[in-house]
Design a protein around this motif. Structure first.
Motif, short mmCIF file in Angstrom:
data_model
loop_
_atom_site.label_atom_id
_atom_site.label_comp_id
_atom_site.label_asym_id
_atom_site.label_seq_id
_atom_site.Cartn_x
_atom_site.Cartn_y
_atom_site.Cartn_z
N LYS A 48 10.78 -44.74 31.59
CA LYS A 48 10.18 -43.81 32.53
C LYS A 48 9.21 -42.87 31.81
O LYS A 48 9.41 -42.54 30.65
CB LYS A 48 11.27 -42.99 33.22
CG LYS A 48 12.26 -43.85 34.00
CD LYS A 48 13.37 -42.99 34.60
CE LYS A 48 14.36 -43.85 35.37
NZ LYS A 48 15.49 -43.05 35.93
N LYS A 49 8.18 -42.44 32.50
CA LYS A 49 7.24 -41.48 31.94
C LYS A 49 8.00 -40.21 31.55
O LYS A 49 8.80 -39.69 32.33
CB LYS A 49 6.13 -41.15 32.93
CG LYS A 49 5.12 -42.28 33.10
CD LYS A 49 3.97 -41.85 33.98
CE LYS A 49 2.91 -42.95 34.08
NZ LYS A 49 1.76 -42.53 34.92
N GLY A 50 7.72 -39.74 30.36
CA GLY A 50 8.42 -38.56 29.87
C GLY A 50 9.76 -38.87 29.24
O GLY A 50 10.39 -37.98 28.67
N MET A 67 7.79 -41.73 25.96
CA MET A 67 6.84 -42.33 26.90
C MET A 67 5.94 -41.23 27.48
O MET A 67 6.42 -40.30 28.13
CB MET A 67 7.59 -43.04 28.03
CG MET A 67 8.34 -44.28 27.58
SD MET A 67 7.28 -45.57 26.89
CE MET A 67 6.29 -46.01 28.32
N GLY A 68 4.65 -41.33 27.20
CA GLY A 68 3.71 -40.30 27.62
C GLY A 68 3.49 -40.28 29.12
O GLY A 68 3.73 -41.27 29.83
N LYS A 69 3.00 -39.16 29.58
CA LYS A 69 2.71 -39.01 31.00
C LYS A 69 1.36 -39.61 31.36
O LYS A 69 1.08 -39.89 32.52
CB LYS A 69 2.75 -37.53 31.36
CG LYS A 69 4.13 -36.90 31.13
CD LYS A 69 4.07 -35.39 31.15
CE LYS A 69 5.43 -34.80 30.76
NZ LYS A 69 5.39 -33.34 30.60
N LYS A 70 0.50 -39.81 30.34
CA LYS A 70 -0.82 -40.39 30.58
C LYS A 70 -0.78 -41.89 30.35
O LYS A 70 0.08 -42.41 29.63
CB LYS A 70 -1.84 -39.74 29.64
CG LYS A 70 -2.02 -38.25 29.87
CD LYS A 70 -3.04 -37.64 28.92
CE LYS A 70 -3.20 -36.15 29.17
NZ LYS A 70 -4.17 -35.52 28.22
N ALA A 71 -1.72 -42.62 30.96
CA ALA A 71 -1.73 -44.08 30.89
C ALA A 71 -1.97 -44.56 29.45
O ALA A 71 -2.87 -44.05 28.76
CB ALA A 71 -2.81 -44.64 31.82
N LEU A 72 -1.21 -45.56 29.03
CA LEU A 72 -1.30 -46.07 27.67
C LEU A 72 -2.69 -46.57 27.29
O LEU A 72 -3.18 -46.26 26.20
CB LEU A 72 -0.27 -47.18 27.46
CG LEU A 72 1.15 -46.72 27.16
CD1 LEU A 72 2.14 -47.87 27.32
CD2 LEU A 72 1.24 -46.14 25.76
N ASP A 257 2.79 -35.65 26.31
CA ASP A 257 1.66 -36.03 27.17
C ASP A 257 1.18 -37.43 26.81
O ASP A 257 0.84 -38.23 27.69
CB ASP A 257 0.52 -35.03 27.03
CG ASP A 257 0.89 -33.65 27.54
OD1 ASP A 257 1.79 -33.58 28.42
OD2 ASP A 257 0.30 -32.66 27.09
N THR A 259 1.97 -41.02 24.64
CA THR A 259 3.07 -41.79 24.09
C THR A 259 3.07 -41.70 22.56
O THR A 259 2.05 -41.95 21.91
CB THR A 259 2.97 -43.26 24.53
OG1 THR A 259 3.06 -43.33 25.96
CG2 THR A 259 4.12 -44.09 23.94
N CYS A 291 4.60 -51.65 26.43
CA CYS A 291 3.37 -52.00 27.15
C CYS A 291 3.36 -53.52 27.37
O CYS A 291 2.74 -54.26 26.61
CB CYS A 291 2.16 -51.55 26.34
SG CYS A 291 0.60 -51.67 27.22
#
Length: 427
Positions: A48-50, A67-72, A257, A259, A291
């Motif tokens: 999960k994000k975060g 896991m970052g909140k922004k797209a990989l 923020d 990953t 990913c």
């Protein structure tokens, strides 16, 4: 976190980590406190994000990630890497030797150890054992004798008048530690000794038989502050548990923020060619699960970077001629960028520029190390990881003295300096 508090944590971590197995166990305990969740490679992952996670392979390598909140594909993964193993003496499978009333153990040299410092030290034993429990199930456990149980005595100079002039060591004959004096008493084999220790350490384990083990000797003396002004840290396994701790404590402070990931591999000191080493598939497998879409992963890798954190050679004041005078790092003068024209280090101008920028941003001094052109240097997990995954990589670390000795010396400022730079990097 202040420098003194940080370094006390570092010293405690090294003290609790006499083997790679114990180091990973110690790292897991720290990550648990910072709300990381242990996940298994054998299970399906639902990330999960975060989310904060860590995974362990073979009890001796660990990957922790947020896991970052922004797209990989937009941000990539900010990675740091280190290794959990150090040169040491490993006990052989059938080690028991009785000579002239002494009970001794056969040992094998692991990695490129300096052998002379192993003499005349109080040594203990630690590692991992595989045992059979009362249900005929194979179980694994970590053992640490903690007390001094072995000693490798030097030969008195009266029997070797050239010892201070030209001393070479035969590891088969001269590195046998003395464990006990037995005379005519029956002697337990080493596995029986381990079984006794296992039952004492884990009274409820139900151990019936020790089947096998990976056990090392280690110096019982604790790491500590040293120097007239406590400006140094001395201890065993600074290469490279110092980097493992620094990178881990930097990771746990990140906001998440982007990953971010830390990999600490075993077996770097012997070439990294194992399933838990940097040449193995551990990191690649985790990245693929973080990913899973191939197109996204290719874009993510291109925007990712690795800081390979491994100790550097500090300038030794007694041997200045061994160094390139323009590239000889000094203890307590900042982290070191390691550069080699033959790719023994993975640094290039793009990645070194970023590391210098991070140091400048954090207000931290930075140094360079290049080996003399008439000498060859070692290597790190950096070139291996860069090659396997296609990662942009910089090799950097804290300068130390006595590398690969039973006890090494680092600057107390440098550990904190590198921590601040890696915090800047992850943020």
């Amino acid at each position: 976190m202040q420098k003194l508090q940080f370094n006390k944590g570092l010293i405690d971590f090294i003290k609790m980590s006499p083997t790679p197995f114990h180091a990973v166990d110690s790292m897991g305990a720290v990550l648990d406190k910072y709300n990381f969740s242990l996940i298994s490679e054998a299970d399906a992952w639902s990330l999960k994000k975060g989310g904060r996670y860590y995974v362990i392979r073979d009890d001796s390598s660990i990957i922790a990630f947020i896991m970052g909140k922004k797209a990989l594909p937009e941000t990539g993964i900010r990675m740091a890497g280190a290794h959990t193993d150090s040169p040491c003496l490993r006990i052989k499978p059938q080690p028991e030797i009785i000579k002239h009333s002494f009970f001794q153990l056969g040992v094998e040299v692991y990695g490129g150890a300096l052998l002379n410092p192993w003499f005349d030290r109080d040594l203990s034993i630690a590692g991992r054992v595989a045992y059979l429990d009362s249900y005929n199930t194979i179980q694994m456990a970590l053992i640490d004798f903690k007390e001094p149980v072995a000693f490798i005595p030097s030969l008195a100079i009266h029997f070797d008048r050239e010892a201070n002039n030209n001393k070479s060591i035969n590891p088969q004959e001269e590195l046998l530690p003395v464990m006990a004096q037995v005379y005519d008493k029956p002697v337990s084999d080493f596995r029986t000794m381990l079984l006794t220790r296992l039952k004492n350490q884990y009274p409820d384990c139900g151990a019936a038989e020790v089947l096998d083990y990976e056990m090392n000797l280690y110096d019982i003396q604790d790491p500590c502050f040293s120097g007239m002004n406590r400006e140094f840290i001395s201890g065993a396994r600074l290469d490279n548990l110092l980097s493992c701790y620094i990178a881990m404590m930097s990771l746990v402070q990140t906001r998440g923020d982007v990953t971010s990931l830390l990999v600490c591999n075993n077996h770097e000191e012997v070439g990294s060619a194992s399933r838990s080493g940097a040449q193995g598939p551990f990191l690649q497998s985790v990245v693929e699960r973080i990913c899973p879409v191939l197109e996204d992963r290719a874009r993510t890798i291109e925007k990712s970077m690795m800081i390979s954190c491994d100790d550097a050679h500090g300038l030794h004041p007694n041997y200045p001629s061994k160094y390139d005078s323009r590239h000889a790092p000094v203890l307590n003068k900042g982290p070191v960028i390691k550069i080699n024209a033959n790719n023994r280090y993975a640094s290039d101008s793009k990645t070194t520029a970023l590391f210098r920028y991070l140091c400048n941003k954090a207000g931290i001094p930075v140094q360079d190390f290049v080996m003399r052109s008439d000498m060859s240097c070692g290597s790190t997990i950096g070139p291996i990881t860069s090659t396997k995954l296609g990662l942009k990589t910089v090799d950097a670390g804290v300068p130390i003295l006595g590398m690969h000795s039973i006890r090494e010396l680092a600057g107390a400022k440098d550990s904190y300096y590198l921590y601040k730079v890696l915090c800047e990097y992850y943020q």
